[in-house]
Design a protein around this motif. Structure first.
Motif, PDB file in Angstrom:
ATOM      1  N   TRP A   8       1.954  80.982   2.707  1.00 32.73           N
ATOM      2  CA  TRP A   8       2.954  80.284   1.887  1.00 32.73           C
ATOM      3  C   TRP A   8       3.550  81.246   0.861  1.00 32.73           C
ATOM      4  O   TRP A   8       2.816  81.827   0.053  1.00 32.73           O
ATOM      5  CB  TRP A   8       2.271  79.125   1.158  1.00 32.73           C
ATOM      6  CG  TRP A   8       3.152  78.101   0.537  1.00 32.73           C
ATOM      7  CD1 TRP A   8       4.503  77.962   0.659  1.00 32.73           C
ATOM      8  CD2 TRP A   8       2.726  77.013  -0.309  1.00 32.73           C
ATOM      9  NE1 TRP A   8       4.949  76.862  -0.043  1.00 32.73           N
ATOM     10  CE2 TRP A   8       3.874  76.266  -0.640  1.00 32.73           C
ATOM     11  CE3 TRP A   8       1.493  76.617  -0.802  1.00 32.73           C
ATOM     12  CZ2 TRP A   8       3.816  75.141  -1.453  1.00 32.73           C
ATOM     13  CZ3 TRP A   8       1.438  75.499  -1.606  1.00 32.73           C
ATOM     14  CH2 TRP A   8       2.577  74.765  -1.937  1.00 32.73           C
ATOM     15  N   THR A 193       2.444  80.982  16.146  1.00 33.56           N
ATOM     16  CA  THR A 193       3.210  79.754  15.901  1.00 33.56           C
ATOM     17  C   THR A 193       4.021  79.371  17.139  1.00 33.56           C
ATOM     18  O   THR A 193       4.017  78.218  17.578  1.00 33.56           O
ATOM     19  CB  THR A 193       4.145  79.935  14.701  1.00 33.56           C
ATOM     20  OG1 THR A 193       3.399  80.430  13.583  1.00 33.56           O
ATOM     21  CG2 THR A 193       4.792  78.617  14.313  1.00 33.56           C
ATOM     22  N   SER A 204      10.842  77.377   8.195  1.00 34.54           N
ATOM     23  CA  SER A 204       9.844  77.363   7.116  1.00 34.54           C
ATOM     24  C   SER A 204      10.475  77.600   5.755  1.00 34.54           C
ATOM     25  O   SER A 204       9.770  77.623   4.743  1.00 34.54           O
ATOM     26  CB  SER A 204       8.780  78.445   7.377  1.00 34.54           C
ATOM     27  OG  SER A 204       9.359  79.744   7.338  1.00 34.54           O
ATOM     28  N   TRP A 205      11.801  77.795   5.735  1.00 34.45           N
ATOM     29  CA  TRP A 205      12.516  78.084   4.475  1.00 34.45           C
ATOM     30  C   TRP A 205      13.836  77.333   4.458  1.00 34.45           C
ATOM     31  O   TRP A 205      14.556  77.313   5.460  1.00 34.45           O
ATOM     32  CB  TRP A 205      12.770  79.581   4.351  1.00 34.45           C
ATOM     33  CG  TRP A 205      13.618  79.987   3.172  1.00 34.45           C
ATOM     34  CD1 TRP A 205      13.186  80.281   1.910  1.00 34.45           C
ATOM     35  CD2 TRP A 205      15.046  80.143   3.144  1.00 34.45           C
ATOM     36  NE1 TRP A 205      14.257  80.606   1.101  1.00 34.45           N
ATOM     37  CE2 TRP A 205      15.407  80.539   1.838  1.00 34.45           C
ATOM     38  CE3 TRP A 205      16.053  79.990   4.096  1.00 34.45           C
ATOM     39  CZ2 TRP A 205      16.734  80.765   1.458  1.00 34.45           C
ATOM     40  CZ3 TRP A 205      17.375  80.217   3.725  1.00 34.45           C
ATOM     41  CH2 TRP A 205      17.702  80.609   2.419  1.00 34.45           C
ATOM     42  N   ARG A 221      13.153  80.242  10.014  1.00 33.85           N
ATOM     43  CA  ARG A 221      11.703  80.480  10.132  1.00 33.85           C
ATOM     44  C   ARG A 221      11.437  81.921   9.695  1.00 33.85           C
ATOM     45  O   ARG A 221      11.469  82.845  10.492  1.00 33.85           O
ATOM     46  CB  ARG A 221      11.226  80.240  11.568  1.00 33.85           C
ATOM     47  CG  ARG A 221       9.699  80.321  11.705  1.00 33.85           C
ATOM     48  CD  ARG A 221       9.222  79.912  13.087  1.00 33.85           C
ATOM     49  NE  ARG A 221       9.536  80.897  14.103  1.00 33.85           N
ATOM     50  CZ  ARG A 221       8.661  81.768  14.635  1.00 33.85           C
ATOM     51  NH1 ARG A 221       7.393  81.783  14.224  1.00 33.85           N
ATOM     52  NH2 ARG A 221       9.035  82.607  15.571  1.00 33.85           N
ATOM     53  N   ASP A 223       8.573  82.690   7.833  1.00 31.15           N
ATOM     54  CA  ASP A 223       7.133  82.824   7.580  1.00 31.15           C
ATOM     55  C   ASP A 223       6.382  82.742   8.899  1.00 31.15           C
ATOM     56  O   ASP A 223       6.618  81.845   9.707  1.00 31.15           O
ATOM     57  CB  ASP A 223       6.676  81.728   6.622  1.00 31.15           C
ATOM     58  CG  ASP A 223       7.502  81.750   5.341  1.00 31.15           C
ATOM     59  OD1 ASP A 223       7.124  82.478   4.416  1.00 31.15           O
ATOM     60  OD2 ASP A 223       8.542  81.058   5.293  1.00 31.15           O
ATOM     61  N   VAL A 240       4.212  73.675  10.674  1.00 26.31           N
ATOM     62  CA  VAL A 240       4.878  73.946   9.400  1.00 26.31           C
ATOM     63  C   VAL A 240       4.769  72.675   8.571  1.00 26.31           C
ATOM     64  O   VAL A 240       5.146  71.588   9.029  1.00 26.31           O
ATOM     65  CB  VAL A 240       6.355  74.313   9.608  1.00 26.31           C
ATOM     66  CG1 VAL A 240       7.043  74.511   8.257  1.00 26.31           C
ATOM     67  CG2 VAL A 240       6.491  75.569  10.455  1.00 26.31           C
ATOM     68  N   ARG A 242       6.340  70.844   6.371  1.00 32.41           N
ATOM     69  CA  ARG A 242       7.676  70.651   5.806  1.00 32.41           C
ATOM     70  C   ARG A 242       7.657  69.804   4.523  1.00 32.41           C
ATOM     71  O   ARG A 242       8.446  70.036   3.607  1.00 32.41           O
ATOM     72  CB  ARG A 242       8.562  69.996   6.874  1.00 32.41           C
ATOM     73  CG  ARG A 242       9.997  69.761   6.466  1.00 32.41           C
ATOM     74  CD  ARG A 242      10.736  69.008   7.573  1.00 32.41           C
ATOM     75  NE  ARG A 242      12.085  68.674   7.172  1.00 32.41           N
ATOM     76  CZ  ARG A 242      13.184  69.166   7.734  1.00 32.41           C
ATOM     77  NH1 ARG A 242      13.082  70.030   8.730  1.00 32.41           N
ATOM     78  NH2 ARG A 242      14.374  68.798   7.308  1.00 32.41           N
ATOM     79  N   ARG A 245       7.944  71.264   0.974  1.00 38.39           N
ATOM     80  CA  ARG A 245       9.233  71.726   0.444  1.00 38.39           C
ATOM     81  C   ARG A 245       9.854  70.681  -0.481  1.00 38.39           C
ATOM     82  O   ARG A 245      10.707  71.005  -1.322  1.00 38.39           O
ATOM     83  CB  ARG A 245      10.175  72.065   1.615  1.00 38.39           C
ATOM     84  CG  ARG A 245      11.586  72.496   1.227  1.00 38.39           C
ATOM     85  CD  ARG A 245      11.597  73.771   0.406  1.00 38.39           C
ATOM     86  NE  ARG A 245      12.960  74.162   0.066  1.00 38.39           N
ATOM     87  CZ  ARG A 245      13.648  73.681  -0.965  1.00 38.39           C
ATOM     88  NH1 ARG A 245      13.104  72.751  -1.751  1.00 38.39           N
ATOM     89  NH2 ARG A 245      14.871  74.106  -1.214  1.00 38.39           N
ATOM     90  N   HIS A 253       9.995  77.784   0.291  1.00 35.13           N
ATOM     91  CA  HIS A 253       9.284  77.953   1.560  1.00 35.13           C
ATOM     92  C   HIS A 253       8.271  76.824   1.741  1.00 35.13           C
ATOM     93  O   HIS A 253       7.758  76.273   0.766  1.00 35.13           O
ATOM     94  CB  HIS A 253       8.504  79.271   1.578  1.00 35.13           C
ATOM     95  CG  HIS A 253       9.353  80.496   1.583  1.00 35.13           C
ATOM     96  ND1 HIS A 253       9.524  81.286   2.697  1.00 35.13           N
ATOM     97  CD2 HIS A 253      10.076  81.087   0.589  1.00 35.13           C
ATOM     98  CE1 HIS A 253      10.311  82.308   2.393  1.00 35.13           C
ATOM     99  NE2 HIS A 253      10.652  82.215   1.118  1.00 35.13           N
ATOM    100  N   VAL A 256       2.796  77.457   6.419  1.00 28.31           N
ATOM    101  CA  VAL A 256       2.619  77.488   7.867  1.00 28.31           C
ATOM    102  C   VAL A 256       1.117  77.603   8.153  1.00 28.31           C
ATOM    103  O   VAL A 256       0.448  78.468   7.579  1.00 28.31           O
ATOM    104  CB  VAL A 256       3.378  78.677   8.498  1.00 28.31           C
ATOM    105  CG1 VAL A 256       3.190  78.678  10.013  1.00 28.31           C
ATOM    106  CG2 VAL A 256       4.868  78.609   8.154  1.00 28.31           C
TER     107      VAL A 256
END
Length: 262
Positions: A8, A193, A204-205, A221, A223, A240, A242, A245, A253, A256
Motif C-alpha cells: 500500500w 496479481t 489500484s490508484w 494499476r 501497485d 485490490v 478498493r 480508497r 492508492h 493490494v
C-alpha cells in the motif's frame, strides 16, 4: 507456513496512521509493505502498530518524501536496501522471513509529467532507476522472493481506464512498460496479481483530482505483487481492496493483497 501480504502506498504513514491501523485490525495481513511513508524511520508510529501485534519492522525513510517500510507480525530481519540510480532516495528495503522468503518493497520514481528525458529530469531518473533494477536482478538472480510496491507503471492495456488516451501519459508510455518488462524478465518474476486475475480491468490508484473517483473510475494499476518462479504457484487469493480508497483521509492508492502457502 502460509501468510498474507499487502502492499500500500500510504502517502504519509504519520498522517494516515489511523487507516493503517484500520487495515491491520479489519484485514489482518501478516505482512504490510508501505510506500511513500514520508517519515524518518524513528518517527514512524511503530507503537501504534505494535499494539495491534505488528511489532516487527524494517524500513528506510527520509523527512517529507519517499520512504518504504515493512510491518510484520512475523519475525523479519533486514536483508538490505539499494539506492538505484544514486538518487539518495529511500525507495527500497528488503526483509527476510524466518522461512527464508525475501520480500523486496519498492517505491519506483513517479517520473514527473512529461515523458521525455531531455525535457524532464525526473522521467530520465525513472528510466535509469528501472534499468539499474534490471541489471541488479540480472547479476544476482533472486530465488524464493517476492517483490511488491508502487512501481508507478500500469503495464497492460486493461491496467488503465483508457489505453489509447494514456499512451503518452507518464505511467503507461511504451518506453516505461518496456523498461518494467525488462525488470520482470531479469528476475524471472511472475505477476501474481494477474496470475490470479488474468482478465479484466484492474486498478489500484485513482487520482485525488477526480471529484468522484469511484463513479469516474479513471484508475491505473500502479501497485504490484510479483514472485519468483520457484514460489509463484504458491500465491493465490489476490485482490485490490478498493474500499480503502474511500476511507476517511484516504491515500490515492488502494492496498493490494496476496496469500502465499509456503
Amino acid at each position: 507456513m502460509g501468510f498474507t501480504l499487502a502492499t500500500w502506498n500510504i502517502n504519509s504513514v504519520r498522517l494516515r496512521s489511523p487507516i493503517v491501523q484500520k487495515l491491520l485490525q479489519e484485514e489482518g495481513p501478516d505482512v504490510l509493505c508501505l510506500q511513500e511513508t514520508k517519515s524518518p524511520v524513528d518517527k514512524i508510529p511503530l507503537e501504534d502498530f505494535a499494539a495491534l501485534g505488528y511489532g516487527h519492522m524494517v524500513a528506510r525513510g527520509q523527512k517529507g518524501y519517499n520512504g518504504v517500510a515493512i510491518l510484520s507480525r512475523l519475525p523479519i530481519k533486514e536483508a538490505g536496501s539499494e539506492d538505484f540510480a544514486a538518487l539518495g532516495h529511500a525507495r527500497h528495503i528488503a526483509g527476510e522471513l524466518e522461512n527464508g522468503v525475501v520480500i523486496h518493497n519498492f517505491y519506483v520514481p513517479a517520473g514527473g509529467d512529461e515523458p521525455n528525458r531531455d525535457k524532464n529530469e525526473k522521467f530520465g531518473q525513472k528510466l535509469d532507476y528501472l534499468t539499474e533494477m534490471r541489471d541488479w536482478f540480472h547479476k544476482d538472480a533472486p530465488q524464493k522472493s517476492i517483490l511488491v510496491g508502487d512501481l508507478n507503471i500500469a503495464p497492460r492495456e486493461d491496467d488503465v481506464w483508457d489505453h489509447k488516451k494514456l499512451l503518452k501519459v507518464v505511467s503507461h508510455t511504451p518506453i516505461e512498460v518496456e523498461h518494467l518488462a525488462e525488470v520482470q524478465d531479469a528476475g524471472a518474476w511472475i505477476d501474481v496479481t494477474r496470475q490470479d486475475i488474468p482478465e479484466g480491468r484492474l486498478y489500484s490508484w485513482w487520482s485525488y483530482r477526480a471529484r468522484d473517483w469511484d463513479a469516474a473510475d479513471k484508475g491505473r494499476r500502479l501497485d504490484h505483487v510479483w514472485a519468483t518462479k520457484d514460489i509463484a504457484a504458491a500465491g493465490h487469493s489476490s485482490r485490490v481492496m478498493r474500499d480503502a480508497r474511500g476511507w476517511e483521509k484516504p491515500s490515492d492508492h488502494a492496498p493490494v493483497f496476496a496469500t502465499f502457502d509456503l
